[in-house]
Motif scaffolding. Structure first.
Motif, PDB file in Angstrom:
ATOM      1  N   ASP A   1       0.817  -1.211   0.000  1.00  0.00           N
ATOM      2  CA  ASP A   1       0.000   0.000   0.000  1.00  0.00           C
ATOM      3  C   ASP A   1       0.854   1.266   0.000  1.00  0.00           C
ATOM      4  OD1 ASP A   1      -2.291  -1.521  -0.027  1.00  0.00           O
ATOM      5  OD2 ASP A   1      -2.615  -1.415   2.140  1.00  0.00           O
TER       6      ASP A   1
ATOM      7  N   LYS B   1      -4.097  -1.974  -7.670  1.00  0.00           N
ATOM      8  CA  LYS B   1      -4.383  -1.042  -6.581  1.00  0.00           C
ATOM      9  C   LYS B   1      -4.272   0.421  -7.004  1.00  0.00           C
ATOM     10  CE  LYS B   1      -3.237  -3.978  -2.587  1.00  0.00           C
ATOM     11  NZ  LYS B   1      -2.320  -4.107  -1.423  1.00  0.00           N
TER      12      LYS B   1
ATOM     13  N   GLN C   1      -7.648   2.765  -6.881  1.00  0.00           N
ATOM     14  CA  GLN C   1      -7.611   3.913  -5.981  1.00  0.00           C
ATOM     15  C   GLN C   1      -7.891   5.210  -6.733  1.00  0.00           C
ATOM     16  OE1 GLN C   1      -4.240   6.349  -3.517  1.00  0.00           O
ATOM     17  NE2 GLN C   1      -4.386   4.182  -2.978  1.00  0.00           N
TER      18      GLN C   1
END
Length: 246
Positions: free
Chosen positions: A78, A104, A108
């Motif tokens: 992350d 991701k 996002q």
């Protein structure tokens, strides 16, 4: 010269013989070589490198990042995702490829699930250019035909693109928004659908032309750097009013 970092999981090519036959040195190598031939400075980064190859120094030196991921989206840290998204908002271009729709960074930046229909049947795909005046479509015919492709079908759970450059039709009957442009902060994002690992799609000259065009489009320009926060007046004004809570 525009600096491109080509990111790839580099897992399938090392563990699947079929993929290794198509991309013996990795998908990232084929893409990087094609972009280098198109006149860009390229470097590569892969999942299993420290920081996934995306250190602060690498990203600071990157004008456009291309992203190919499939089987290991959850393994991307992350902290690195936030680093990538911050750089996009600052002005770095991002080219998200094929199954990178579930990555991701893309989810996002989109704020949606980015889910879709899919099917692996080696079927024909036609990518129709629906915005022929867009720079990403430069040098292309009205459509690109791929003999073997993995199907992606609507509904594609993404925000409405700022500009839609390609729409795909598949032999099985589905359609798909395959070339989607976005702006997030100062950065430009292009999602491009083709690229399943078992088919030689990134060896196709028209696909390579799209990659080069999209990198050129997504690269940051030379516009002014905005200043935020408390600002001194440009003109002479009366600043004696002290009614403030700041």
């Amino acid at each position: 010269m525009t600096q491109v970092t080509v990111w790839n999981e580099f897992r399938h090519e090392r563990h699947n013989d079929t993929v290794a036959e198509v991309y013996p040195e990795g998908i990232h190598t084929v893409i990087a070589d094609a972009l280098s031939e198109a006149g860009f400075e390229t470097q590569t980064a892969t999942l299993d490198e420290p920081d996934h190859g995306l250190t602060e120094a690498v990203l600071d030196d990157t004008d456009v990042l291309t992203w190919w991921g499939h089987a290991a989206h959850d393994e991307v840290q992350d902290e690195i995702v936030d680093r990538v998204c911050e750089r996009v908002r600052e002005g770095m271009g991002l080219l998200v490829l094929h199954s990178g729709h579930y990555s991701k960074p893309f989810t996002q930046l989109m704020g949606t699930s980015c889910s879709l229909k899919w099917r692996e049947a080696a079927e024909t795909e036609r990518l129709w250019v629906v915005e022929p005046g867009h720079p990403i479509a430069d040098g292309l015919d009205e459509y690109i035909e791929l003999d073997n492709a993995e199907m992606y079908g609507e509904r594609f759970d993404i925000p409405a693109p700022d500009t839609l450059v390609f729409t795909s039709w598949f032999e099985g009957g589905e359609v798909f928004r395959s070339g989607c442009c976005y702006q997030r902060g100062n950065g430009r994002i292009f999602y491009f659908r083709p690229g399943h690992e078992t088919y030689p799609i990134y060896h196709d000259e028209s696909i390579q032309q799209v990659l080069a065009n999209s990198v050129a489009w997504a690269a940051p320009g030379d516009g002014p750097t905005p200043k935020f926060g408390n600002s001194e007046p440009i003109e002479v004004i009366d600043e004696s009013d002290d009614r403030t809570v700041h």
